[in-house]
Design an enzyme around this catalytic site. Sequence first.
Site, short mmCIF file in Angstrom:
data_model
loop_
_atom_site.label_atom_id
_atom_site.label_comp_id
_atom_site.label_asym_id
_atom_site.label_seq_id
_atom_site.Cartn_x
_atom_site.Cartn_y
_atom_site.Cartn_z
NE ARG A 18 -18.01 12.46 -23.03
CZ ARG A 18 -17.48 11.62 -23.91
NH1 ARG A 18 -18.01 11.50 -25.10
NH2 ARG A 18 -16.44 10.88 -23.59
N GLY A 19 -23.98 12.24 -24.10
CA GLY A 19 -24.51 11.13 -24.88
C GLY A 19 -25.75 10.50 -24.26
CB ILE A 20 -26.85 6.95 -24.35
CG1 ILE A 20 -26.85 6.81 -25.89
CG2 ILE A 20 -27.95 6.09 -23.73
CD1 ILE A 20 -26.51 5.40 -26.39
NE ARG A 40 -13.36 8.92 -18.76
CZ ARG A 40 -12.96 8.34 -19.87
NH1 ARG A 40 -11.99 7.45 -19.82
NH2 ARG A 40 -13.51 8.65 -21.02
CB VAL A 56 -16.32 2.43 -14.54
CG1 VAL A 56 -17.53 3.33 -14.33
CG2 VAL A 56 -15.95 2.33 -16.01
N GLY A 84 -19.06 3.66 -21.23
CA GLY A 84 -18.49 2.69 -22.17
C GLY A 84 -17.62 3.36 -23.21
CE1 TYR A 147 -19.08 -0.49 -27.28
CE2 TYR A 147 -20.33 -1.57 -29.01
CZ TYR A 147 -20.24 -0.62 -28.01
OH TYR A 147 -21.33 0.18 -27.74
CE LYS A 151 -21.23 -1.55 -24.62
NZ LYS A 151 -21.61 -0.77 -23.41
N1 LIG Z 1 -24.00 5.66 -29.48
C1 LIG Z 1 -24.39 4.47 -29.88
O1 LIG Z 1 -24.79 4.29 -31.04
C2 LIG Z 1 -24.43 3.31 -28.93
C3 LIG Z 1 -25.00 2.12 -29.40
C4 LIG Z 1 -25.07 1.02 -28.55
C5 LIG Z 1 -24.57 1.12 -27.26
N2 LIG Z 1 -24.01 2.29 -26.83
C6 LIG Z 1 -23.52 2.29 -25.46
O2 LIG Z 1 -24.14 3.33 -24.74
C7 LIG Z 1 -23.26 3.82 -23.74
C8 LIG Z 1 -23.12 5.32 -23.91
O3 LIG Z 1 -22.64 5.58 -25.22
P1 LIG Z 1 -22.59 7.05 -25.86
O4 LIG Z 1 -22.80 6.90 -27.30
O5 LIG Z 1 -23.43 7.98 -25.07
O6 LIG Z 1 -21.03 7.36 -25.63
P2 LIG Z 1 -20.23 8.72 -25.46
O7 LIG Z 1 -21.01 9.88 -25.95
O8 LIG Z 1 -18.89 8.43 -26.04
O9 LIG Z 1 -20.11 8.82 -23.85
C9 LIG Z 1 -19.41 7.85 -23.14
C10 LIG Z 1 -19.62 8.06 -21.67
O10 LIG Z 1 -18.90 7.03 -20.96
C11 LIG Z 1 -18.03 7.64 -20.02
N3 LIG Z 1 -16.84 6.85 -19.80
C12 LIG Z 1 -16.00 6.31 -20.73
N4 LIG Z 1 -14.98 5.66 -20.13
C13 LIG Z 1 -15.18 5.79 -18.78
C14 LIG Z 1 -14.49 5.35 -17.63
N5 LIG Z 1 -13.35 4.63 -17.71
N6 LIG Z 1 -14.98 5.65 -16.42
C15 LIG Z 1 -16.10 6.39 -16.30
N7 LIG Z 1 -16.81 6.86 -17.34
C16 LIG Z 1 -16.35 6.55 -18.58
C17 LIG Z 1 -17.70 8.99 -20.62
O11 LIG Z 1 -17.24 9.85 -19.60
P3 LIG Z 1 -16.21 11.06 -19.89
O12 LIG Z 1 -17.03 12.18 -20.48
O13 LIG Z 1 -15.66 11.37 -18.57
O14 LIG Z 1 -15.22 10.53 -20.90
C18 LIG Z 1 -19.05 9.39 -21.20
O15 LIG Z 1 -19.88 9.93 -20.21
C19 LIG Z 1 -21.95 3.07 -23.93
O16 LIG Z 1 -21.89 1.99 -23.02
C20 LIG Z 1 -22.03 2.58 -25.35
O17 LIG Z 1 -21.26 1.43 -25.55
C21 LIG Z 1 -23.93 3.38 -27.64
#
Ligand SMILES: NC(=O)c1ccc[n+]([C@@H]2O[C@H](COP(=O)([O-])OP(=O)(O)OC[C@H]3O[C@@H](n4cnc5c(N)ncnc54)[C@H](OP(=O)(O)O)[C@@H]3O)[C@@H](O)[C@H]2O)c1
Length: 241
Positions: A18-20, A40, A56, A84, A147, A151
């Site tokens: 999902r997401g990014i 997961r 992870v 993350g 966080y 990062k």
């Molecule tokens: N959204 C933003 O604005 C933003 C900005 C800067 C950086 N980021 C970074 O971009 C990355 C993706 O963010 P997102 O917004 O796409 O987040 P998200 O929609 O909340 O998705 C998080 C992803 O990380 C996985 N995850 C979380 N904990 C895990 C673990 N212990 N082991 C394996 N997988 C795990 C989740 O898997 P499950 O589905 O299995 O839970 C999910 O696929 C992150 O590192 C985040 O910090 C995001």
Amino acid sequence: MSDPIPEQRSVLVTGGNRGIGRSIAEEFLRRGDRVAVTSRSGEGGPEGALTVAADVTDGASLDAAIAEVEAAHGPIEVLVANAGITDDQLLLRMGDESFESVLDTNLTGSFRTVKRVIKSMMRKKKGRIVLISSVVGLYGSPGQVNYAASKSGLIGIARAITRELGSRGITANVVAPGYIDTEMTQELSEDLQSSYRSAIPAGRFAAPEEVAKVVAFVASDDAAYISGAVIPVDGGLGMGH
Ligand SMILES: NC(=O)c1ccc[n+]([C@@H]2O[C@H](COP(=O)([O-])OP(=O)(O)OC[C@H]3O[C@@H](n4cnc5c(N)ncnc54)[C@H](OP(=O)(O)O)[C@@H]3O)[C@@H](O)[C@H]2O)c1
């Protein structure tokens, strides 16, 4: 004469369900690579990708996931460490457990994944490591001591790898997104979202695809001479940091 057919690489994206991470996986699929993602649950990756179960924070689950990916697609040549979490609280209220669990997922989780793919990259003298950080790692943010620490730590990992392995055809870079429209930011209150929006020179949040295209470039042959870099995708929010 038409362009030669690009080499299909074995790509792994953690948290690609999902997401990014999902957008990143879709971008590599569009470019013709063999793509695997972790989630997961072991389900939920984009069509055309191999989805494997991994947490992870659990080395044994990563061992099993990477073995499964390598059996299907060959040694991993491109790793995107994207999985993350956030657990926001002001410092006064932040317990050790919150700090440790965010570090364990975002920072140690990326280390654990890199560690498990690096040997085959060294053998091949070719590899791309892309660590998904955040503007918050450079800029700071109230309520995000855990966080931000996780990062910014990724930058140290990428730069140390670059110095260790830069001569072996391996690059390690950090992509630092700003505010991207995913579940992570949809959880923020409307007030907070609009105050963030007004601080972003671009005046908007980005779509996940805008991060995915930058990641795909950093992982491409064209980016062979970029390593140890922090590449912002933040609409100008973090400039100068
Ligand atoms: N959204 C933003 O604005 C933003 C900005 C800067 C950086 N980021 C970074 O971009 C990355 C993706 O963010 P997102 O917004 O796409 O987040 P998200 O929609 O909340 O998705 C998080 C992803 O990380 C996985 N995850 C979380 N904990 C895990 C673990 N212990 N082991 C394996 N997988 C795990 C989740 O898997 P499950 O589905 O299995 O839970 C999910 O696929 C992150 O590192 C985040 O910090 C995001």
